[in-house]
Design a protein around this motif. Structure first.
Motif, PDB file in Angstrom:
ATOM      1  N   PHE A   1      38.558  43.969  31.789  1.00 36.10           N
ATOM      2  CA  PHE A   1      38.876  45.396  31.669  1.00 36.10           C
ATOM      3  C   PHE A   1      40.395  45.608  31.583  1.00 36.10           C
ATOM      4  CE2 PHE A   1      39.728  49.477  33.884  1.00 36.10           C
ATOM      5  CZ  PHE A   1      39.169  50.333  32.937  1.00 36.10           C
TER       6      PHE A   1
ATOM      7  N   VAL B   1      41.315  45.023  42.648  1.00 35.77           N
ATOM      8  CA  VAL B   1      41.368  45.713  41.346  1.00 35.77           C
ATOM      9  C   VAL B   1      42.812  45.846  40.880  1.00 35.77           C
ATOM     10  CG1 VAL B   1      40.954  47.912  40.178  1.00 35.77           C
ATOM     11  CG2 VAL B   1      39.210  46.955  41.684  1.00 35.77           C
TER      12      VAL B   1
ATOM     13  N   THR C   1      37.488  42.254  37.079  1.00 33.01           N
ATOM     14  CA  THR C   1      38.195  43.338  36.381  1.00 33.01           C
ATOM     15  C   THR C   1      39.195  42.840  35.351  1.00 33.01           C
ATOM     16  OG1 THR C   1      39.816  43.476  38.172  1.00 33.01           O
ATOM     17  CG2 THR C   1      37.958  45.011  38.258  1.00 33.01           C
TER      18      THR C   1
END
Length: 159
Positions: free
Chosen positions: A70, A117, A67
């Motif tokens: 992102f 995350v 992640t």
């Protein structure tokens, strides 16, 4: 006019940003630094094997690594504060939810996925972005000082 990094005898505000980033990064290693501490007690409490529990840690690590691109994109679009603040809050809630852990193994995996995350959202990447905007000179010192928070957190978290 004083050069950047020095403002008429006062401490340059960027160093306060470095201090805040270092404090924010104290909790960055909480999952890896404390996993070994809780491995045996949780294994005994719930009857999970160490292999099953280690998969939770592996999932968190892989999800965190996956992640990061992102997170970088979000930091570029919205700014570090809008990424760090929700990530810290969600990370804290995920840690608190471990107190209500059920005997279902999927519950452990779900919590560790959320920790992975949100951990990348409150990790060094967003803080590094902020610090590099504040410093042209002494950038390496500023980054090193702030990232020392991770090492200090790794020392403080297990106890």
């Amino acid at each position: 006019m004083a050069p950047k990094g020095q403002m008429n005898g006062k401490v340059f505000y960027g160093w306060w940003v470095v201090l805040a980033a270092g404090i924010g990064l104290l909790s960055a290693p909480i999952v890896p630094a404390t996993f070994g501490v809780f491995l045996k007690p949780l294994s005994q409490e719930f009857g999970w094997s160490r292999t099953q529990m280690s998969l939770a840690f592996s999932l968190a690590t892989l999800v965190a690594a996956g992640t990061i691109p992102f997170i970088v994109r979000l930091v570029d679009q919205w700014g570090a504060r809008r990424v760090i603040m929700p990530a810290v809050m969600l990370f804290g809630l995920a840690l608190l939810s471990l107190a209500f852990l059920s005997a279902q193994l999927w519950h452990l995996y779900a919590v560790y996925l959320v920790l992975g995350v949100t951990g990348s959202g409150k990790g060094p990447v967003p803080y590094t972005k902020v610090i590099t905007r504040w410093f042209d000179r002494r950038r390496g010192l500023a980054l090193g000082a702030s990232l020392a928070g991770i090492s200090l957190g790794a020392v403080l978290m297990p106890p």
